[in-house]
Structures are given as structure tokens and as C-alpha cells.
Design a protein around this motif. Structure first.
Motif, PDB file in Angstrom:
ATOM      1  N   ALA A 149     -10.520   8.891  -1.385  1.00  0.00           N
ATOM      2  CA  ALA A 149      -9.146   8.392  -1.467  1.00  0.00           C
ATOM      3  C   ALA A 149      -9.124   6.871  -1.485  1.00  0.00           C
ATOM      4  CB  ALA A 149      -8.320   8.915  -0.297  1.00  0.00           C
ATOM      5  N   THR A 150      -9.956   6.269  -0.666  1.00  0.00           N
ATOM      6  CA  THR A 150     -10.012   4.809  -0.616  1.00  0.00           C
ATOM      7  C   THR A 150     -10.501   4.235  -1.937  1.00  0.00           C
ATOM      8  OG1 THR A 150     -10.517   4.967   1.750  1.00  0.00           O
ATOM      9  CG2 THR A 150     -10.891   2.839   0.688  1.00  0.00           C
ATOM     10  N   ILE A 151     -11.520   4.864  -2.535  1.00  0.00           N
ATOM     11  CA  ILE A 151     -12.043   4.402  -3.819  1.00  0.00           C
ATOM     12  C   ILE A 151     -10.975   4.494  -4.898  1.00  0.00           C
ATOM     13  CG2 ILE A 151     -13.672   4.949  -5.670  1.00  0.00           C
ATOM     14  CD1 ILE A 151     -15.648   5.808  -3.482  1.00  0.00           C
ATOM     15  N   TYR A 152     -10.296   5.639  -4.956  1.00  0.00           N
ATOM     16  CA  TYR A 152      -9.233   5.815  -5.945  1.00  0.00           C
ATOM     17  C   TYR A 152      -8.125   4.789  -5.731  1.00  0.00           C
ATOM     18  CZ  TYR A 152      -4.906   7.611  -7.919  1.00  0.00           C
ATOM     19  OH  TYR A 152      -3.719   7.722  -8.586  1.00  0.00           O
ATOM     20  N   PHE A 153      -7.715   4.680  -4.487  1.00  0.00           N
ATOM     21  CA  PHE A 153      -6.622   3.793  -4.120  1.00  0.00           C
ATOM     22  C   PHE A 153      -6.943   2.355  -4.507  1.00  0.00           C
ATOM     23  CE2 PHE A 153      -3.887   2.336  -0.292  1.00  0.00           C
ATOM     24  CZ  PHE A 153      -2.781   2.227  -1.113  1.00  0.00           C
ATOM     25  N   ARG A 154      -8.169   1.957  -4.253  1.00  0.00           N
ATOM     26  CA  ARG A 154      -8.572   0.591  -4.585  1.00  0.00           C
ATOM     27  C   ARG A 154      -8.560   0.375  -6.097  1.00  0.00           C
ATOM     28  NH1 ARG A 154     -12.695  -3.104  -1.406  1.00  0.00           N
ATOM     29  NH2 ARG A 154     -12.418  -4.986  -2.626  1.00  0.00           N
ATOM     30  N   ARG A 155      -9.067   1.365  -6.831  1.00  0.00           N
ATOM     31  CA  ARG A 155      -9.152   1.229  -8.294  1.00  0.00           C
ATOM     32  C   ARG A 155      -7.779   1.047  -8.923  1.00  0.00           C
ATOM     33  NH1 ARG A 155      -8.751   5.051 -12.089  1.00  0.00           N
ATOM     34  NH2 ARG A 155      -9.054   6.754 -10.599  1.00  0.00           N
ATOM     35  N   VAL A 156      -6.799   1.797  -8.432  1.00  0.00           N
ATOM     36  CA  VAL A 156      -5.486   1.763  -9.090  1.00  0.00           C
ATOM     37  C   VAL A 156      -4.563   0.671  -8.553  1.00  0.00           C
ATOM     38  CG1 VAL A 156      -5.614   4.214  -9.660  1.00  0.00           C
ATOM     39  CG2 VAL A 156      -4.454   3.499  -7.555  1.00  0.00           C
ATOM     40  N   THR A 157      -4.946   0.039  -7.438  1.00  0.00           N
ATOM     41  CA  THR A 157      -4.039  -0.950  -6.850  1.00  0.00           C
ATOM     42  C   THR A 157      -4.592  -2.373  -6.803  1.00  0.00           C
ATOM     43  OG1 THR A 157      -4.823  -0.559  -4.585  1.00  0.00           O
ATOM     44  CG2 THR A 157      -2.976   0.798  -5.366  1.00  0.00           C
ATOM     45  N   ASN A 158      -5.904  -2.545  -7.080  1.00  0.00           N
ATOM     46  CA  ASN A 158      -6.523  -3.848  -6.833  1.00  0.00           C
ATOM     47  C   ASN A 158      -5.842  -4.985  -7.592  1.00  0.00           C
ATOM     48  OD1 ASN A 158      -8.846  -5.249  -5.475  1.00  0.00           O
ATOM     49  ND2 ASN A 158      -9.254  -5.841  -7.580  1.00  0.00           N
ATOM     50  N   GLU A 159      -5.543  -4.755  -8.878  1.00  0.00           N
ATOM     51  CA  GLU A 159      -4.928  -5.823  -9.670  1.00  0.00           C
ATOM     52  C   GLU A 159      -3.552  -6.188  -9.127  1.00  0.00           C
ATOM     53  OE1 GLU A 159      -3.651  -6.790 -14.316  1.00  0.00           O
ATOM     54  OE2 GLU A 159      -4.870  -5.030 -13.847  1.00  0.00           O
ATOM     55  N   GLY A 193     -11.355  -6.436   3.439  1.00  0.00           N
ATOM     56  CA  GLY A 193     -11.286  -6.066   4.854  1.00  0.00           C
ATOM     57  C   GLY A 193     -10.334  -4.919   5.104  1.00  0.00           C
ATOM     58  N   ILE A 194      -9.181  -4.964   4.449  1.00  0.00           N
ATOM     59  CA  ILE A 194      -8.191  -3.906   4.644  1.00  0.00           C
ATOM     60  C   ILE A 194      -8.723  -2.576   4.104  1.00  0.00           C
ATOM     61  CG2 ILE A 194      -5.915  -3.097   3.913  1.00  0.00           C
ATOM     62  CD1 ILE A 194      -4.982  -6.014   4.114  1.00  0.00           C
ATOM     63  N   PHE A 195      -9.362  -2.606   2.943  1.00  0.00           N
ATOM     64  CA  PHE A 195      -9.908  -1.368   2.394  1.00  0.00           C
ATOM     65  C   PHE A 195     -11.052  -0.833   3.253  1.00  0.00           C
ATOM     66  CE2 PHE A 195      -7.842  -2.357  -1.764  1.00  0.00           C
ATOM     67  CZ  PHE A 195      -7.148  -1.160  -1.868  1.00  0.00           C
ATOM     68  N   HIS A 196     -11.790  -1.713   3.879  1.00  0.00           N
ATOM     69  CA  HIS A 196     -12.830  -1.266   4.813  1.00  0.00           C
ATOM     70  C   HIS A 196     -12.209  -0.479   5.953  1.00  0.00           C
ATOM     71  CE1 HIS A 196     -15.389  -1.645   8.417  1.00  0.00           C
ATOM     72  NE2 HIS A 196     -16.395  -1.535   7.564  1.00  0.00           N
ATOM     73  N   GLU A 197     -11.116  -0.981   6.489  1.00  0.00           N
ATOM     74  CA  GLU A 197     -10.448  -0.296   7.589  1.00  0.00           C
ATOM     75  C   GLU A 197      -9.831   1.025   7.126  1.00  0.00           C
ATOM     76  OE1 GLU A 197     -10.460  -1.487  10.983  1.00  0.00           O
ATOM     77  OE2 GLU A 197     -12.073  -2.478   9.887  1.00  0.00           O
ATOM     78  N   PHE A 206       0.825  -1.202   0.000  1.00  0.00           N
ATOM     79  CA  PHE A 206       0.000   0.000   0.000  1.00  0.00           C
ATOM     80  C   PHE A 206       0.865   1.260   0.000  1.00  0.00           C
ATOM     81  CE2 PHE A 206      -3.294  -2.795   2.113  1.00  0.00           C
ATOM     82  CZ  PHE A 206      -4.152  -2.786   1.028  1.00  0.00           C
ATOM     83  N   ILE A 207       1.906   1.269   0.808  1.00  0.00           N
ATOM     84  CA  ILE A 207       2.762   2.452   0.899  1.00  0.00           C
ATOM     85  C   ILE A 207       3.389   2.767  -0.455  1.00  0.00           C
ATOM     86  CG2 ILE A 207       4.825   3.431   1.968  1.00  0.00           C
ATOM     87  CD1 ILE A 207       2.362   3.192   3.820  1.00  0.00           C
ATOM     88  N   SER A 208       3.830   1.728  -1.150  1.00  0.00           N
ATOM     89  CA  SER A 208       4.419   1.921  -2.478  1.00  0.00           C
ATOM     90  C   SER A 208       3.405   2.528  -3.444  1.00  0.00           C
ATOM     91  CB  SER A 208       4.927   0.581  -3.011  1.00  0.00           C
ATOM     92  OG  SER A 208       5.421   0.718  -4.326  1.00  0.00           O
ATOM     93  N   ALA A 209       2.173   2.057  -3.381  1.00  0.00           N
ATOM     94  CA  ALA A 209       1.119   2.573  -4.265  1.00  0.00           C
ATOM     95  C   ALA A 209       0.784   4.021  -3.939  1.00  0.00           C
ATOM     96  CB  ALA A 209      -0.120   1.698  -4.151  1.00  0.00           C
ATOM     97  N   ILE A 210       0.781   4.359  -2.669  1.00  0.00           N
ATOM     98  CA  ILE A 210       0.485   5.732  -2.250  1.00  0.00           C
ATOM     99  C   ILE A 210       1.505   6.704  -2.822  1.00  0.00           C
ATOM    100  CG2 ILE A 210       0.429   7.290  -0.258  1.00  0.00           C
ATOM    101  CD1 ILE A 210      -0.695   4.887   1.350  1.00  0.00           C
ATOM    102  N   LYS A 211       2.758   6.316  -2.813  1.00  0.00           N
ATOM    103  CA  LYS A 211       3.827   7.197  -3.290  1.00  0.00           C
ATOM    104  C   LYS A 211       3.694   7.512  -4.775  1.00  0.00           C
ATOM    105  CE  LYS A 211       7.127   5.915   0.311  1.00  0.00           C
ATOM    106  NZ  LYS A 211       8.394   5.237   0.653  1.00  0.00           N
TER     107      LYS A 211
END
Length: 243
Positions: free
Chosen positions: A143-153, A207-211, A119-124
Motif C-alpha cells: 500500500a505504501t509503495i502504491y501510495f507513494r507512486r501515485v502521490t509523489n509528484e 520520512g513520512i512514507f517510512h512511518e 494524504f487523506i485526499s489521495a487515499i480517497k
């Protein structure tokens, strides 16, 4: 005596009004003192909030019972295998069904801490434009929605072997095999064998994205959650610019 009471009441009302005005003025001065953040500060502030959120979420879920006792993220039998659980319990194999559920959650807990560096790598990698749009979005979980979209795969690819290893380590694979074998040996049932690793991987990520979403909501809605000067400045600016 009545005159004195009236004077005291008037004085109290004046003092309350003056205090209220001072409090409002103090709030305005404090907010103004923060100033408008630069594009760099907006990006850094949002990334800081996400780093704090992902770390807190991962830490909570990786603790003992982090998944198992959290009703919002607890992992149960896969939907297509619910009939397996019902059938096992109907023939007195409650302990086996319980062991499956506990081991699935233990696997997710063991893997959750490994998600943090991903996650930290994706945030950067988030751009200035993305950060600004997300910060000023009307969505509390933007932010969570964006983060999930670009990192899920990427998360699926990297998380799956971690989950598979965790499933083996905590005995989930063995319990699952025992449960499916016991079920498939029951006369007249339709045999099933869902992909356990893929299922737990997705549920762990969910679960992690929920948190993370819960942490984002805190920093957007609670001043007390803005634990650094940068977060205070960036999210005060977001508060002032709500649509």
C-alpha cells in the motif's frame, strides 16, 4: 502411588489437548464469523488502515523532535554538502553545523502535520481494484509503495511551499545561508549551494512514507493493531488468502 501419578499425568495431557483443540476451534469459528469482505469493505478497510497510518505517522513526525531524534528519518546535510559540514567542524564552527541540522529537522517537523490532508485526499481516490490487489499482495508495504507512486509528484508540488515556509519560520534558511557563506569564504574551497528547499522537501516526504510503511507492517502482522471490526475482517481475509 505410581498408578495415581500416571492417571494424573494422563488426565493433564488430555485436558491440555482438549483445551488446545478448543482454542483452535474457537479461532476457526471467530475467523469464519468474520466472513469474506465485499469489494466495498476491502476498499474501505484498506483506506481506513492507510488513513490511520498516515495520521499516526504525521502526528509522530510533527511532534517535537519527531524527525530530529528518529535515526531512521533524521535529516542531515545534503550529500553534496557533507564536505561543507566537515570543513565547518574542522575550523571550529560546530555550533553552526549543529544549528543547520537541527533547523532542517524542525522545518520538516513543522511541515509534517500539513501533509495529513494531502494524504487523506489521495487515499480517497484509490479504486476498488487497486485496494484488492494491494491487500492481497505478498509485499508487506504494498500500500505504501502504491501510495507513494501515485502521490509523489502531487506531494512535491504541494509540500515544497510548506517546507519553504517552515524553513524560514524556524530559521533554517538563515542558518544554511550562514553555513554556506562561512564555507565559501574559506580559501581554496569549491563553492557549493545545494537547493535546500527541494532537499528538505524530499527528505520530509521520505520520512513520512517510512512511518506509513511501519504502520502498514503493524496492521498486516499484528492482530492487536486491527483496531476496528472492519480492519479485523479485511485483514483476517488477507491472512487467509496469503499466497
Amino acid at each position: 502411588m505410581r498408578t495415581i501419578k500416571i492417571i494424573l499425568l494422563s488426565t493433564s495431557l488430555f485436558m491440555f489437548s482438549a483445551c488446545e483443540t478448543l482454542n483452535q476451534a474457537g479461532q476457526i469459528l471467530t475467523e469464519a464469523g468474520l466472513g469474506n469482505p465485499s469489494a466495498m469493505e476491502i476498499s474501505s478497510g484498506l483506506k481506513q488502515a492507510l488513513e490511520f497510518g498516515t495520521s499516526a505517522g504525521s502526528d509522530r513526525l510533527s511532534a517535537a523532535d519527531g524527525f530530529f531524534t528518529n535515526a531512521a528519518v533524521k535529516i542531515l546535510f545534503p550529500e553534496e554538502a557533507l564536505k561543507v559540514e566537515r570543513t565547518l567542524r574542522s575550523v571550529g564552527l560546530n555550533k553552526l553545523a549543529d544549528n543547520v541540522i537541527l533547523s532542517l529537522n524542525r522545518a520538516a517537523e513543522a511541515a509534517a502535520i500539513e501533509a495529513k490532508p494531502i494524504f487523506i485526499s489521495a487515499i480517497k481516490g484509490m479504486t476498488f481494484s487497486d485496494a484488492s490487489n494491494i491487500l492481497l499482495s505478498g509485499q508487506q508495504d504494498a500500500a505504501t509503495i502504491y501510495f507513494r507512486r501515485v502521490t509523489n509528484e502531487q506531494l512535491q508540488q504541494k509540500f515544497n511551499p510548506i517546507i519553504q515556509n517552515s524553513l524560514n519560520k524556524v530559521g533554517a534558511t538563515r542558518y544554511w545561508t550562514d553555513a554556506i557563506t562561512a564555507y565559501n569564504n574559506i580559501p581554496f574551497v569549491s563553492k557549493v549551494n545545494p537547493d535546500l528547499s527541494a532537499y528538505v522537501t524530499q527528505k520530509a516526504i521520505d520520512g513520512i512514507f517510512h512511518e506509513i510503511a511501519q504502520e502498514e507492517l503493524k496492521v498486516r502482522t499484528r492482530i492487536s493493531a486491527r483496531s476496528t471490526p472492519l480492519l479485523q475482517k479485511v485483514f483476517a481475509y488477507a491472512d487467509r488468502n496469503k499466497g
